[in-house]
Write a protein that holds these residues in place. Structure first.
Motif, PDB file in Angstrom:
ATOM      1  N   GLU A  46     136.878  24.626 136.198  1.00 46.38           N
ATOM      2  CA  GLU A  46     137.471  23.284 136.057  1.00 46.38           C
ATOM      3  C   GLU A  46     137.867  22.746 137.438  1.00 46.38           C
ATOM      4  OE1 GLU A  46     140.975  23.479 133.605  1.00 46.38           O
ATOM      5  OE2 GLU A  46     141.694  21.488 134.199  1.00 46.38           O
ATOM      6  N   SER A  47     138.578  23.552 138.193  1.00 47.47           N
ATOM      7  CA  SER A  47     139.005  23.112 139.526  1.00 47.47           C
ATOM      8  C   SER A  47     137.815  22.889 140.455  1.00 47.47           C
ATOM      9  CB  SER A  47     139.950  24.143 140.150  1.00 47.47           C
ATOM     10  OG  SER A  47     141.234  23.998 139.588  1.00 47.47           O
ATOM     11  N   LEU A  66     143.138  15.770 141.826  1.00 47.36           N
ATOM     12  CA  LEU A  66     143.213  14.557 141.002  1.00 47.36           C
ATOM     13  C   LEU A  66     144.416  13.696 141.386  1.00 47.36           C
ATOM     14  CD1 LEU A  66     141.927  13.130 138.501  1.00 47.36           C
ATOM     15  CD2 LEU A  66     143.499  14.453 137.075  1.00 47.36           C
ATOM     16  N   PHE A  88     135.784   9.812 136.342  1.00 44.39           N
ATOM     17  CA  PHE A  88     137.245   9.869 136.395  1.00 44.39           C
ATOM     18  C   PHE A  88     137.871   8.474 136.356  1.00 44.39           C
ATOM     19  CE2 PHE A  88     137.003  14.095 138.893  1.00 44.39           C
ATOM     20  CZ  PHE A  88     136.994  14.807 137.701  1.00 44.39           C
ATOM     21  N   ARG A 127     133.639  16.952 142.853  1.00 44.62           N
ATOM     22  CA  ARG A 127     133.556  15.494 142.667  1.00 44.62           C
ATOM     23  C   ARG A 127     134.307  14.733 143.754  1.00 44.62           C
ATOM     24  NH1 ARG A 127     133.614  13.056 136.572  1.00 44.62           N
ATOM     25  NH2 ARG A 127     131.751  14.136 135.824  1.00 44.62           N
ATOM     26  N   TYR A 166     136.467  19.458 139.845  1.00 44.23           N
ATOM     27  CA  TYR A 166     137.265  18.398 140.477  1.00 44.23           C
ATOM     28  C   TYR A 166     137.033  18.393 141.989  1.00 44.23           C
ATOM     29  CZ  TYR A 166     139.963  17.195 136.288  1.00 44.23           C
ATOM     30  OH  TYR A 166     140.338  16.741 135.053  1.00 44.23           O
ATOM     31  N   TYR A 215     132.679  22.088 131.716  1.00 50.37           N
ATOM     32  CA  TYR A 215     132.984  21.881 133.135  1.00 50.37           C
ATOM     33  C   TYR A 215     131.816  22.334 134.020  1.00 50.37           C
ATOM     34  CZ  TYR A 215     137.873  20.573 132.267  1.00 50.37           C
ATOM     35  OH  TYR A 215     139.004  19.922 131.871  1.00 50.37           O
ATOM     36  N   GLY A 229     142.482  21.768 140.799  1.00 48.32           N
ATOM     37  CA  GLY A 229     141.910  20.556 140.206  1.00 48.32           C
ATOM     38  C   GLY A 229     142.962  19.481 140.020  1.00 48.32           C
TER      39      GLY A 229
END
Ligand code: DMJ
Length: 576
Positions: free
Chosen positions: A458-459, A395, A532, A465, A462, A519, A391
């Motif tokens: 969580e990852s 990012l 984000f 997205r 990301y 998440y 993640g």
């Protein structure tokens, strides 16, 4: 015409006698044969794995389509777009999108229902205490009696639209939350859960009570930074302000515990106008920068008196190292990527080069993993905690030049696949705490408990997205279902003592409500929900609003995003 024998012409290569006279050629042919066999076998086993995964996903897709048609039957308006054969439906992109939206909204509702179950269990058995022990149906104050689960849950309740629950929690904070505790609190845990949770609730709701409380607890933590170098002690008595380090570190400060307060303390200074919080937290980074290693990898123990990191301690992206690296990137994002925070990005990029030096692949299935390191020696061990790395890479990757952006994005995808396999490889389909990859083997679970940790989902959030690839949503859904199957009991959610046997423990960690469920909820929500572009998540998944830093000269972004991901808000249509 005489027939040509094996000893002459093209057939001579098949005669053993030919090779007996030519040992070098024989060795070359034998080597080529062995290598070809190995490559074919390796490819086939990879192919088999992929085929199994594709077939499983296809089955799940069919099942979901079936459910959709059933739901469509109850919908009334618009049901005609959900009927027809699968082929007709697949041709219609809008229908396809509608299906995805519907699946996502069903999954989102399931996660919301899980949150309600966890929350209601906490309300019933552990109200106002730090954490719920679901099996014994009582609360425990593992963080000094700060209502950790309640504070950690505020923003999740808010984001999920659970207004009554949020208001009830708000009333407890206004009337009963008292930080004057004669208790040796962890500066790190108190910051990420309590300061972070309160600030996030303030940013979301605008209710000043949360800011007042955040300031109260931060004031009690501040004396921890009064050391010769500014690197904080990691424990402090909340009532008396006496600070020191944990005995088991031999008096050293821990890297993650010292480098994971910057986001919260900068945000607090921005919202109160009091610069002290920010100054204390940022001085840690400028201190570390003075002796930054060329590979950007810091050992986990640092002497708060000299500022020197103990080279005998390990380097890791797992426990005690992890969120230090995460915050280098996120403070740069929180600071609008301006000149004032440029050094954070620079340090992060150096550390990511160091990260590359820790990556290894298994021989059989080419699974990438992150090693740990002590001195010059690498160990083939990876914590599930390090599964936040994909993640983080996603990012941070879009601000590299295109070539590097692609390199780090690929690495993120590879590591996410490994992390997902941490889950898929066990009988419960839940990950153990850490894994070993000795001798090139794929993975062996080491410490085999699962305490409802969030890093992999969580990852996935990301990755989904930034790439728009729905596969990451499916992986997250599988993990959620495994939590439901193994960890849900009538009085809340518990961890597992052993992911191989499924034996349950007796603790509902506050981060399950703060992070894991949040998440997952965001994984099935439109990316515009807590976008984000406007928010940055602290390491406990508390979103903090990005506001312009007024303390620096330069408020213009220092970098232009050269490879901005497609559909940062909407996601693209990558289907791999
Ligand atoms: C959380 O408290 C935070 O995510 C922290 O950074 C690491 N450990 C837990 C979750 O696993």
């Amino acid at each position: 015409m005489a027939r040509r024998g094996f000893s002459s012409g093209r057939w001579r290569h098949f005669h053993p006698g030919y090779y007996m006279k030519r040992p070098v050629r024989f060795a070359a042919v034998l080597t080529a044969f062995v290598l070809t066999t190995f490559v074919v076998w390796d490819r086939r086993s990879l192919l088999r794995d992929h085929e199994a995964e594709v077939s499983r996903l296809y089955d799940e897709l069919n099942e979901l389509q079936h459910q959709l048609r059933e739901v469509g039957g109850h919908l009334g308006d618009g049901t005609e777009i959900l009927s027809g054969t699968k082929e007709e439906m697949a041709k219609n992109n809008n229908v396809w999108k509608a299906e995805i939206d519907l699946v996502n909204s069903q999954r989102r509702e399931k996660v919301k229902e899980a949150m309600l179950h966890a929350w209601n269990s906490y309300v019933k058995y552990a109200w106002g205490q730090d954490e719920l022990q679901p099996q014994s149906m009582n609360g425990v104050n593992s963080f000094g009696g700060l209502g950790a689960t309640l504070v950690d849950s505020l923003d999740t309740l808010y984001i999920m639209g659970l207004e009554d629950e949020f208001q009830k929690a708000r009333e407890w904070i206004a009337t009963s939350l008292d930080f004057n505790k004669d208790y040796e609190a962890s500066v790190f845990e108190t910051t990420i859960r309590v300061v972070g949770g309160l600030l996030s609730a303030y940013d979301l709701s605008g209710d000043k009570i949360f800011l007042e409380k955040a300031r109260d607890i931060a004031d009690r933590l501040l004396p921890a930074w009064d050391t010769p170098t500014g690197i904080p002690y990691n424990r402090i008595n909340l009532a008396h302000g006496h600070a020191h380090n944990f005995g088991w570190t031999g008096g050293q400060s821990i890297l993650a515990d010292s480098g994971t307060e910057q986001l919260e303390f900068i945000a607090l200074s921005q919202r109160t106008g009091d610069p002290r919080y920010q100054q204390k937290a940022e001085k840690v980074i400028t201190q570390l920068q003075k002796t930054y290693p060329s590979d950007g990898l810091l050992p986990i123990y640092i002497n708060p008196h000299s500022g020197v990191a103990a080279s005998s301690s390990s380097i890791t992206f797992g426990a005690m190292g992890d969120s230090y690296y995460e915050y280098l990137l996120k403070v740069w994002i929180q600071g609008n990527k301006t000149g004032t925070v440029k050094h954070y990005r620079e340090m992060w990029e150096i550390s990511m080069e160091g990260l590359l030096s820790l990556i290894r692949k298994t021989t059989q299935s080419s699974l990438s993993y992150i090693c740990e390191k002590t001195g010059d020696s690498l160990s083939n061990k990876m914590d599930e905690l390090a599964c936040f790395v994909p993640g983080m890479l996603v990012l941070g990757s879009s601000d590299y030049d295109p070539e590097k952006a692609e390199k780090f994005l690929s690495l993120a995808k590879e590591l996410a696949w490994t992390c997902y396999n941490f889950y898929q490889s066990t009988p419960t389909k839940l990950a153990g705490e850490n894994y070993y990859f000795n001798g090139g083997e794929d993975m062996n679970v080491g410490t085999s408990w699962n305490i409802l940790r969030p890093e992999t989902v969580e990852s996935l959030m990301y990755l989904w997205r930034f790439t728009g690839n729905k596969t990451y949503q499916d992986w997250g859904w599988n993990i959620f279902q495994a939590f439901e199957k193994n960890c849900r009991i009538d009085s809340g959610y518990v961890g597992l003592r052993d992911v191989k046997t499924g034996e349950k423990d007796n603790m509902m960690q506050s981060f399950f409500l703060a992070e894991t469920l949040k998440y997952l909820y965001l994984l099935f929500s439109p990316p515009s929900l807590i976008s984000f572009d406007e928010w940055v998540f602290n390491t406990e998944a508390h979103p903090l609003r990005i506001v312009t830093r007024k303390d620096g000269q330069d408020t213009e972004p220092t970098r232009i995003s050269v490879a901005k991901p497609l559909g940062r808000k909407q996601g693209n249509e990558e289907q791999n």
